[in-house]
Design a protein around this motif. Structure first.
Motif, PDB file in Angstrom:
ATOM      1  N   LEU A 113      40.950  38.883  45.146  1.00 43.81           N
ATOM      2  CA  LEU A 113      40.271  39.310  44.380  1.00 43.81           C
ATOM      3  C   LEU A 113      39.564  40.500  42.948  1.00 43.81           C
ATOM      4  N   GLN A 114      40.488  41.348  44.273  1.00 47.65           N
ATOM      5  CA  GLN A 114      40.684  43.322  43.511  1.00 47.65           C
ATOM      6  C   GLN A 114      40.799  42.762  42.043  1.00 47.65           C
ATOM      7  N   GLU A 115      42.878  42.353  42.031  1.00 53.67           N
ATOM      8  CA  GLU A 115      43.114  41.295  40.879  1.00 53.67           C
ATOM      9  C   GLU A 115      42.642  41.435  39.942  1.00 53.67           C
ATOM     10  N   GLU A 116      41.879  39.782  40.183  1.00 53.26           N
ATOM     11  CA  GLU A 116      40.670  39.307  39.517  1.00 53.26           C
ATOM     12  C   GLU A 116      40.197  39.190  38.872  1.00 53.26           C
ATOM     13  N   SER A 117      39.350  40.789  39.302  1.00 56.94           N
ATOM     14  CA  SER A 117      38.176  41.379  39.080  1.00 56.94           C
ATOM     15  C   SER A 117      37.078  40.581  39.232  1.00 56.94           C
ATOM     16  N   ALA A 118      37.331  39.574  40.548  1.00 54.76           N
ATOM     17  CA  ALA A 118      36.239  39.217  40.963  1.00 54.76           C
ATOM     18  C   ALA A 118      35.556  39.548  42.389  1.00 54.76           C
ATOM     19  N   ASN A 119      35.722  40.606  42.782  1.00 53.17           N
ATOM     20  CA  ASN A 119      34.921  41.266  44.246  1.00 53.17           C
ATOM     21  C   ASN A 119      33.645  41.846  44.168  1.00 53.17           C
ATOM     22  N   ASP A 120      33.304  41.949  42.596  1.00 50.08           N
ATOM     23  CA  ASP A 120      31.585  41.957  42.283  1.00 50.08           C
ATOM     24  C   ASP A 120      31.181  40.309  43.293  1.00 50.08           C
ATOM     25  N   SER A 121      30.504  40.350  44.215  1.00 52.03           N
ATOM     26  CA  SER A 121      29.979  39.114  44.744  1.00 52.03           C
ATOM     27  C   SER A 121      28.096  39.458  43.805  1.00 52.03           C
ATOM     28  N   GLU A 122      27.767  40.006  43.139  1.00 48.94           N
ATOM     29  CA  GLU A 122      27.086  39.547  42.638  1.00 48.94           C
ATOM     30  C   GLU A 122      26.949  39.079  41.733  1.00 48.94           C
ATOM     31  N   LEU A 123      27.866  38.759  41.197  1.00 48.98           N
ATOM     32  CA  LEU A 123      28.606  38.214  39.507  1.00 48.98           C
ATOM     33  C   LEU A 123      27.909  36.737  39.811  1.00 48.98           C
ATOM     34  N   PHE A 124      28.445  36.831  41.059  1.00 47.79           N
ATOM     35  CA  PHE A 124      29.105  35.420  40.995  1.00 47.79           C
ATOM     36  C   PHE A 124      27.902  34.133  42.484  1.00 47.79           C
ATOM     37  N   VAL A 125      26.720  35.136  43.026  1.00 47.76           N
ATOM     38  CA  VAL A 125      26.055  34.606  43.738  1.00 47.76           C
ATOM     39  C   VAL A 125      25.758  32.969  43.591  1.00 47.76           C
ATOM     40  N   ASP A 126      25.088  33.288  42.041  1.00 52.77           N
ATOM     41  CA  ASP A 126      23.969  32.026  41.748  1.00 52.77           C
ATOM     42  C   ASP A 126      24.966  31.760  40.257  1.00 52.77           C
ATOM     43  N   ALA A 127      26.238  32.418  40.086  1.00 52.27           N
ATOM     44  CA  ALA A 127      27.015  31.429  38.550  1.00 52.27           C
ATOM     45  C   ALA A 127      27.838  30.479  39.762  1.00 52.27           C
ATOM     46  N   ASP A 128      28.394  29.988  37.842  1.00 51.43           N
ATOM     47  CA  ASP A 128      30.084  28.603  38.894  1.00 51.43           C
ATOM     48  C   ASP A 128      30.601  29.239  39.169  1.00 51.43           C
ATOM     49  N   ILE A 129      30.777  28.771  40.307  1.00 49.54           N
ATOM     50  CA  ILE A 129      32.159  29.035  40.905  1.00 49.54           C
ATOM     51  C   ILE A 129      33.644  28.252  41.064  1.00 49.54           C
TER      52      ILE A 129
END
Length: 241
Positions: A84-100
């Protein structure tokens, strides 16, 4: 008379609320049964809105055990976090309501578990630690929330330093031995203070996860997957003292 009316109205409202949730697990969580059911869960780093920094870590690293025990394949936390860190996707706030959907493509995950630690209150007088956390499991295919829980747990810290306190109060009649015991007790108390906080944090996180996931449907790795479809689903809010 007016009091009786209010009480009766309250009881009726409670009965309606309970009956409205009185449904089977397959009805409450339809996307976790039959052809709709997935098998893999990716736990996202918890969202911590409190001042207790360590809470996020302990919640994250104790969640996989409870989900795995329910028969779900859970990506190992350490490896998942690194990716997740390598993909810059470890900030859950950005995805909690986004397209996953991308998480399904990249990780092959069927579901993402989002957790929010809402409250962390430690009472020095009552020697208790109260935590409130919410859990939302979302499908990477539909984006829908397929399972959700809110857990409030109160952990007692009253007996943690009992050993040190007992040691400090010992009186053998020998001044030298009593002095050594008193100094040792002070060291134990000082050392236990940090250990107590860490133990309390981990225990609270573990128990919150345990109670939050006790109603989640059995996964494909469980020997009884699907057999709980007609069981009654438990209420959304779980209170444990």
């Amino acid at each position: 008379m007016r009091t009786k009316v209010f009480v009766l109205a309250g009881l009726m409202a409670f009965a309606i609320a309970v009956s409205s949730f009185a449904q089977t697990k397959s009805a409450a969580y339809p996307e976790m049964y039959g052809d709709n059911a997935g098998s893999t869960i990716l736990i996202m780093p918890p969202i911590n809105t409190t001042n207790e920094v360590e809470a996020k870590e302990y919640f994250y690293y104790t969640m996989n055990t409870e989900l795995s025990s329910r028969g779900w394949y859970v990506y190992p936390p350490v490896l998942a976090l690194r990716t997740l860190q390598e993909e810059s996707a470890n900030d859950s706030e950005l995805f909690v309501d986004a397209d996953i959907a991308k998480f399904g493509e990249i990780f092959g995950a069927d579901y993402l578990m989002f957790t929010t630690i809402e409250q962390w209150y430690k009472s020095t007088v009552a020697k208790t630690l109260q935590v409130i956390a919410t859990y939302n499991l979302r499908s990477t295919k539909t984006g829908k929330t397929v399972f959700s829980r809110k857990c409030s747990y109160t952990y007692s810290l009253a007996d943690v330093d009992s050993a040190a306190s007992n040691l400090a109060s010992m009186n053998t009649g020998n001044a030298i031995i009593d002095l050594i015991g008193a100094v040792s007790a002070l060291g134990i108390m000082a050392g236990t203070a940090v250990a107590t906080a860490k133990t309390g944090t981990m225990d609270v996180a573990r128990y919150c996860n345990l109670y939050a996931f006790q109603d989640i449907p059995y996964g494909p790795l469980h020997g009884h997957q699907g057999e709980d479809a007609n069981d009654n689903a438990k209420p959304y809010y779980i209170m444990q003292n």
